[in-house]
Design a protein around this motif. Sequence first.
Motif, short mmCIF file in Angstrom:
data_model
loop_
_atom_site.label_atom_id
_atom_site.label_comp_id
_atom_site.label_asym_id
_atom_site.label_seq_id
_atom_site.Cartn_x
_atom_site.Cartn_y
_atom_site.Cartn_z
N ILE A 90 0.85 -1.19 0.00
CA ILE A 90 0.00 0.00 0.00
C ILE A 90 0.89 1.24 0.00
CG2 ILE A 90 -1.78 1.26 1.27
CD1 ILE A 90 -2.61 -1.41 2.51
N PRO A 91 0.72 2.15 -0.98
CA PRO A 91 1.56 3.36 -1.02
C PRO A 91 1.40 4.17 0.26
CG PRO A 91 0.28 3.11 -3.05
CD PRO A 91 -0.25 2.10 -2.09
N PHE A 92 2.54 4.69 0.77
CA PHE A 92 2.50 5.46 2.01
C PHE A 92 2.14 6.91 1.70
CE2 PHE A 92 4.81 8.03 5.26
CZ PHE A 92 4.01 7.68 6.34
N ASP A 93 1.09 7.40 2.33
CA ASP A 93 0.60 8.76 2.14
C ASP A 93 0.96 9.57 3.39
OD1 ASP A 93 -0.93 11.12 2.01
OD2 ASP A 93 -2.49 10.14 0.82
N GLN A 94 1.95 10.45 3.29
CA GLN A 94 2.43 11.22 4.44
C GLN A 94 1.35 12.15 4.99
OE1 GLN A 94 6.24 13.00 4.53
NE2 GLN A 94 7.23 11.45 3.25
N ASP A 95 0.59 12.77 4.09
CA ASP A 95 -0.46 13.69 4.55
C ASP A 95 -1.54 12.94 5.32
OD1 ASP A 95 0.81 15.86 3.42
OD2 ASP A 95 -0.27 15.69 1.51
N LEU A 96 -1.91 11.76 4.81
CA LEU A 96 -2.92 10.96 5.50
C LEU A 96 -2.40 10.51 6.86
CD1 LEU A 96 -5.63 9.47 5.49
CD2 LEU A 96 -4.49 7.55 4.35
N PHE A 97 -1.12 10.13 6.93
CA PHE A 97 -0.54 9.71 8.20
C PHE A 97 -0.57 10.85 9.21
CE2 PHE A 97 3.02 9.31 11.15
CZ PHE A 97 2.84 8.02 11.62
N LYS A 98 -0.23 12.06 8.76
CA LYS A 98 -0.24 13.20 9.69
C LYS A 98 -1.65 13.54 10.15
CE LYS A 98 4.08 15.63 9.14
NZ LYS A 98 4.70 16.97 9.17
N ASN A 99 -2.63 13.38 9.28
CA ASN A 99 -4.02 13.61 9.69
C ASN A 99 -4.42 12.62 10.78
OD1 ASN A 99 -4.55 15.79 8.03
ND2 ASN A 99 -5.24 14.52 6.31
N LYS A 100 -4.02 11.35 10.59
CA LYS A 100 -4.29 10.33 11.62
C LYS A 100 -3.60 10.70 12.93
CE LYS A 100 -4.76 6.30 8.54
NZ LYS A 100 -4.12 4.99 8.20
N LEU A 101 -2.37 11.15 12.82
CA LEU A 101 -1.59 11.52 14.00
C LEU A 101 -2.26 12.66 14.76
CD1 LEU A 101 0.95 11.12 15.70
CD2 LEU A 101 2.19 12.58 14.08
N LEU A 102 -2.75 13.67 14.03
CA LEU A 102 -3.43 14.80 14.67
C LEU A 102 -4.70 14.34 15.37
CD1 LEU A 102 -3.65 17.83 15.21
CD2 LEU A 102 -4.82 18.07 13.00
N ASN A 103 -5.46 13.43 14.73
CA ASN A 103 -6.68 12.91 15.35
C ASN A 103 -6.37 12.17 16.65
OD1 ASN A 103 -8.36 13.89 13.34
ND2 ASN A 103 -8.21 12.02 12.09
N VAL A 104 -5.29 11.39 16.64
CA VAL A 104 -4.89 10.65 17.84
C VAL A 104 -4.51 11.62 18.96
CG1 VAL A 104 -3.14 9.10 18.82
CG2 VAL A 104 -4.19 8.57 16.61
N ILE A 105 -3.71 12.63 18.63
CA ILE A 105 -3.30 13.62 19.65
C ILE A 105 -4.52 14.31 20.25
CG2 ILE A 105 -2.06 15.80 20.01
CD1 ILE A 105 -0.12 14.89 17.77
N THR A 106 -5.45 14.70 19.38
CA THR A 106 -6.65 15.41 19.83
C THR A 106 -7.48 14.54 20.78
OG1 THR A 106 -6.73 16.63 17.74
CG2 THR A 106 -8.74 16.61 19.08
N LEU A 107 -7.65 13.26 20.42
CA LEU A 107 -8.43 12.36 21.27
C LEU A 107 -7.74 12.09 22.60
CD1 LEU A 107 -9.91 9.66 18.85
CD2 LEU A 107 -11.17 11.00 20.53
N LEU A 108 -6.43 11.90 22.57
CA LEU A 108 -5.70 11.59 23.80
C LEU A 108 -5.70 12.76 24.77
CD1 LEU A 108 -2.61 9.59 22.43
CD2 LEU A 108 -4.72 8.70 23.44
N GLU A 109 -5.81 13.97 24.26
CA GLU A 109 -5.84 15.16 25.12
C GLU A 109 -7.27 15.53 25.54
OE1 GLU A 109 -1.90 17.79 24.24
OE2 GLU A 109 -3.59 18.11 22.87
N SER A 110 -8.25 14.83 24.99
CA SER A 110 -9.65 15.16 25.30
C SER A 110 -10.10 14.45 26.57
CB SER A 110 -10.54 14.76 24.12
OG SER A 110 -10.66 13.34 24.06
N ASN A 111 -11.38 14.65 26.92
CA ASN A 111 -11.95 14.00 28.11
C ASN A 111 -12.77 12.75 27.76
OD1 ASN A 111 -10.96 15.95 29.95
ND2 ASN A 111 -12.65 17.34 29.40
#
Length: 471
Positions: free
Chosen positions: A418-439
């Motif tokens: 599967i081709p690696f999509d850097q932009d898609l990976f960063k979007n996933k990373l941002l979603n993870v950070i947002t959820l981990l910092e949420s309540n």
Amino acid sequence: MKKKNAAIYMRMSTDMQEHSIASQERMLYEYAERNGYLIIKKYIDEGISGQHASKRPAFMNMIDDSENGDFDSILIYDSSRFARNLVESLTYKKMLMDNGVRLISITEPNVDDDEMQLYFDAFSGASNEIYVRKLSKNVTRGHVEKCIRGEVAGTPSFGYYKDKYYDTYQIQEDEATILRYMYDAILNGSSYFSIATYLAEKGIKSKRGNIIDSRQVRRMLMNPINKGWLRRTVGGQSFYKKSNLQPIVSEEIFDKVQEIIEERASKYKKYSKPNEIRKHWLSGLLICPHCNGGYNYNTRGGTPPKKPLFRCGNQTRGACKQGSSIVVETVESMILTKLKEIYAGSLEPYMKNITIPTIKPQIDYQKEISKLNLQLKRAKEAYLAEIDTLEEYKENKTRLTAEIESIKKAEQNQNKVIPFDQDLFKNKLLNVITLLESNCDMPTKISSARSLIEKIYLDPRQKSVELFFYA
């Protein structure tokens, strides 16, 4: 005249070519009355094959009871009721003889001469075993023919029932509804554990009346019969083809769920705990770089209670001298800081720590092709040996060649990176950070973290972390 104590043994297998239990019992009692036997015990195995004694509980109980001296004879309808395996027949008859118990068939000759009886037992045992083998071959042949036609044979899986009047398999709507719920739940992000918990709460069980656990949920979701496809191996032949069954879910839904199952399998260890029972979103992710062991989540007492921490499991057992511990809040802050650092910068330094998955085949295509080539070879040999006609050989060759070509085409779409999509990976990373910092709740944080993070090497003494990701 005093009657002789006897037991009777009755068995009826599933081939439907036997005298019923009631019929056997009536004739055994009539024989006992005519010949001066008092029946004191009955042993019955119903719907069970006679090929292997160990799978017949009543038979094995009878052999054990023969040591007690309660009866000195066992009456059976014929020798096939006793055993259809030559070795087992002779073995268990010898055990009864050693226990002073005589086996009497009411429809076959019973001789007093031990040597003549041995000859007869060997002959009848061999005949019964030949019968079983022939019956097995006929059943296998019938199943193969059904598979070729795309028909289902055997016990219906969850979601289906067999209509005995029309001899067809139909959807069992109440079970099918449960299966559709399971597929929808997976598509909406539910775990196998949460599905199994829901089924248990509702009192929903398997066809056999057993509790449906997480592993069973996964197996049920992976059964291609749910999309109307047949996958079986019968008589050495493998079949993976569209059946004549009405599907419970569409092929699109089924295939999408298989992708999710493959993705989860690549991210979770075989015996990892369900997210719902983990204590923290870092549980199971932290690894000690010195011993390669995992960190354990530990709560601590005191007044007021001390803050919980993660500790190297091997250090606790004294197996890691360099392992350490760290307060949970501290390691949370370290991980989140590192995640934000990776998000804000270039991904190039971290590419070696990102696992890019491949599309794994659901079946071993080369193995299936080898089996079909072997069947093709055997079909030719059968024609050359004049076992099959030319028309039969042509039909088999056409069918097998078409199946081989179909599998080769399917194989071409597998094992692709599967081709690696850097932009898609960063979007996933941002979603993870947002959820981990949420309540949000802990199970949601755990699922979010594990969707992206494979493992984390943590050295509390050096205050360093190294993260590994899934693409």
